[in-house]
Design a protein around this motif. Structure first.
Motif, PDB file in Angstrom:
ATOM      1  N   ALA A  88      28.718 -25.678 191.038  1.00 35.27           N
ATOM      2  CA  ALA A  88      27.533 -25.123 191.376  1.00 35.27           C
ATOM      3  C   ALA A  88      26.541 -25.661 190.155  1.00 35.27           C
ATOM      4  CB  ALA A  88      27.081 -24.805 192.198  1.00 35.27           C
ATOM      5  N   ALA A  89      26.344 -25.300 189.783  1.00 34.17           N
ATOM      6  CA  ALA A  89      25.311 -25.213 188.255  1.00 34.17           C
ATOM      7  C   ALA A  89      25.716 -26.370 187.498  1.00 34.17           C
ATOM      8  CB  ALA A  89      25.592 -23.431 187.347  1.00 34.17           C
ATOM      9  N   PRO A 127      17.954 -28.467 188.734  1.00 32.06           N
ATOM     10  CA  PRO A 127      16.089 -29.464 188.413  1.00 32.06           C
ATOM     11  C   PRO A 127      16.519 -28.448 186.701  1.00 32.06           C
ATOM     12  CG  PRO A 127      15.487 -27.492 190.230  1.00 32.06           C
ATOM     13  CD  PRO A 127      17.685 -27.924 189.948  1.00 32.06           C
ATOM     14  N   ILE A 128      17.433 -27.765 186.339  1.00 31.91           N
ATOM     15  CA  ILE A 128      17.750 -27.777 184.790  1.00 31.91           C
ATOM     16  C   ILE A 128      19.052 -28.683 184.567  1.00 31.91           C
ATOM     17  CG2 ILE A 128      17.066 -26.002 183.063  1.00 31.91           C
ATOM     18  CD1 ILE A 128      16.211 -24.337 184.503  1.00 31.91           C
ATOM     19  N   ILE A 129      19.630 -28.359 184.863  1.00 33.70           N
ATOM     20  CA  ILE A 129      20.372 -28.523 184.421  1.00 33.70           C
ATOM     21  C   ILE A 129      21.266 -30.650 184.587  1.00 33.70           C
ATOM     22  CG2 ILE A 129      23.114 -28.309 183.427  1.00 33.70           C
ATOM     23  CD1 ILE A 129      21.682 -25.993 182.576  1.00 33.70           C
ATOM     24  N   ASN A 130      20.741 -31.126 184.861  1.00 39.05           N
ATOM     25  CA  ASN A 130      20.550 -32.794 185.086  1.00 39.05           C
ATOM     26  C   ASN A 130      20.347 -33.609 184.024  1.00 39.05           C
ATOM     27  OD1 ASN A 130      18.178 -33.960 185.388  1.00 39.05           O
ATOM     28  ND2 ASN A 130      17.480 -32.110 186.862  1.00 39.05           N
ATOM     29  N   THR A 152      18.864 -24.918 178.215  1.00 39.42           N
ATOM     30  CA  THR A 152      20.077 -25.500 179.471  1.00 39.42           C
ATOM     31  C   THR A 152      20.603 -23.839 179.436  1.00 39.42           C
ATOM     32  OG1 THR A 152      19.979 -27.564 178.280  1.00 39.42           O
ATOM     33  CG2 THR A 152      21.744 -26.797 179.405  1.00 39.42           C
ATOM     34  N   VAL A 153      21.297 -23.649 178.431  1.00 39.32           N
ATOM     35  CA  VAL A 153      21.860 -22.495 178.677  1.00 39.32           C
ATOM     36  C   VAL A 153      21.384 -21.321 179.534  1.00 39.32           C
ATOM     37  CG1 VAL A 153      23.486 -20.667 177.413  1.00 39.32           C
ATOM     38  CG2 VAL A 153      23.022 -22.501 176.189  1.00 39.32           C
ATOM     39  N   GLY A 154      20.131 -20.949 178.621  1.00 38.26           N
ATOM     40  CA  GLY A 154      19.018 -19.790 180.334  1.00 38.26           C
ATOM     41  C   GLY A 154      19.144 -20.154 181.790  1.00 38.26           C
ATOM     42  N   PRO A 290      11.201 -24.570 186.720  1.00 37.84           N
ATOM     43  CA  PRO A 290      12.308 -25.461 188.108  1.00 37.84           C
ATOM     44  C   PRO A 290      12.906 -24.297 189.133  1.00 37.84           C
ATOM     45  CG  PRO A 290      12.914 -25.824 186.014  1.00 37.84           C
ATOM     46  CD  PRO A 290      11.290 -24.670 186.217  1.00 37.84           C
ATOM     47  N   MET A 291      13.049 -23.435 188.924  1.00 35.07           N
ATOM     48  CA  MET A 291      13.450 -22.599 189.603  1.00 35.07           C
ATOM     49  C   MET A 291      12.573 -21.606 190.948  1.00 35.07           C
ATOM     50  SD  MET A 291      16.024 -20.039 187.373  1.00 35.07           S
ATOM     51  CE  MET A 291      17.328 -20.298 186.497  1.00 35.07           C
ATOM     52  N   LEU A 292      11.750 -21.595 190.162  1.00 34.83           N
ATOM     53  CA  LEU A 292      10.492 -20.917 191.212  1.00 34.83           C
ATOM     54  C   LEU A 292       9.103 -20.995 191.558  1.00 34.83           C
ATOM     55  CD1 LEU A 292      10.021 -18.801 193.866  1.00 34.83           C
ATOM     56  CD2 LEU A 292      10.086 -17.124 192.399  1.00 34.83           C
TER      57      LEU A 292
END
Length: 332
Positions: A88-89, A127-130, A152-154, A290-292
């Protein structure tokens, strides 16, 4: 939904202008022609550097939205618990879904039986891992490439942890979606209206155009705020923030939430803050935004039940704060 976002954007712009005027009146900041020139230079550089990545991201997300359904995405997420969170990530590496559509797609995935934790991880990580976001971050921080790894890792670890925690907190996992929601046409760029209704290639370009214009509003607003901060900081303003690394993290998380920038362009705004604020604070800005953010929170409240959104928001803010503090502890 789009009108609500516009009103909120206008409200924050008005508040920002009032704060600057009050600070100027109180002699907390001193502006002259040179300062205006610096402001214009910073503002222009942020916008011009970000625009190519917005266009690329909008075009790619248009292709994904028109030709890729949530059923295909669901098939790529493994059923096993550990591999499911990892899948999923990482699915954003293949399908960089546009931010405005990530919430309705997540809703449909959960309705189709995807575990809540998997859905949350997907929603926060994509929204971050792309590729587009990673590339834009790399380009923005060309001389601080460690920021690409931190973000990316965070974001990857944070999205998985948040998914696991929210999944364990949500006892009744089948009642988190609002029953009043009758359709999935929440995407402000209108991409959900295109399936089967128009020429798909024409729809891609219409999607690209609408999303580009929608994202550009927030980029311009974010660049305006960032440029103003740089000028004020050069006069000694906001030193009380930069002097404390924990306060910097909290402040940058607030900016990431309030500015509501697209993850394809927020790295350029974040890069402008790096001259005055800590790496861990800028990392918090790039991970939480990007998360919230404000516009996505509104969409969440219109899609999921308030109790679920509240848990999700609290857990997301807490995990991002902890990860950012770990960066400080590790001496980053």
């Amino acid at each position: 939904m789009k009108n609500d976002n516009s009103r909120i954007l206008s409200f924050f712009a008005l508040i920002g202008i009032i704060i600057v005027l009050l600070m100027y009146k109180k002699n907390l900041i001193h502006l002259n022609i040179e300062d205006l020139g610096d402001f214009a230079s910073i503002f222009t550089s942020i916008v011009l550097e970000a625009i190519p990545f917005i266009i690329i991201g909008s075009f790619i997300s248009g292709i994904i939205q028109i030709f890729i359904s949530e059923e295909i995405i669901a098939k790529l997420i493994p059923n096993s618990r550990i591999l499911g969170y990892l899948g999923a990530a990482l699915v954003g590496l293949i399908f960089p879904v546009c931010e405005c559509a990530i919430i309705p797609i997540t809703r449909r995935l959960i309705k189709k039986g995807i575990p809540v934790g998997f859905g949350v991880t997907f929603m926060l990580a994509v929204p971050i891992i792309n590729p587009v976001v990673i590339m834009s971050t790399y380009y923005a921080f060309y001389d601080k490439q460690a920021m690409v790894i931190l973000r990316t890792v965070g974001g990857f670890i944070g999205a998985i942890l948040i998914g696991i925690i929210v999944n364990s907190l949500e006892v009744n996992k089948h009642s988190i979606i609002l029953n009043s929601v009758e359709n999935d046409n929440y995407c402000s760029c209108g991409c959900n209206d295109y399936f089967g209704n128009k020429n798909k290639f024409k729809a891609i370009f219409e999607h690209t155009n609408r999303e580009f214009l929608d994202i550009s509003r927030y980029l311009i607003f974010g660049a305006f705020i960032s440029s103003g901060f740089q000028v004020m900081v050069s006069h000694g303003g906001f030193n009380f923030i930069s002097d404390n690394k924990v306060v910097v993290i909290i402040f940058m998380m607030f900016l990431g939430f309030a500015l509501s920038l697209c993850s394809e362009a927020d790295a350029f705004v974040g890069r402008s803050f790096l001259a005055n604020y800590s790496v861990s604070g800028v990392a918090a800005f790039l991970i939480l935004g990007p998360m919230l953010d404000l516009k996505n929170l509104i969409m969440l409240y219109g899609t999921f039940k308030k109790s679920f959104v509240l848990k999700l928001a609290i857990v997301t803010i807490s995990i991002v704060f902890i990860i950012s503090c770990l960066f400080v502890i590790c001496g980053i």
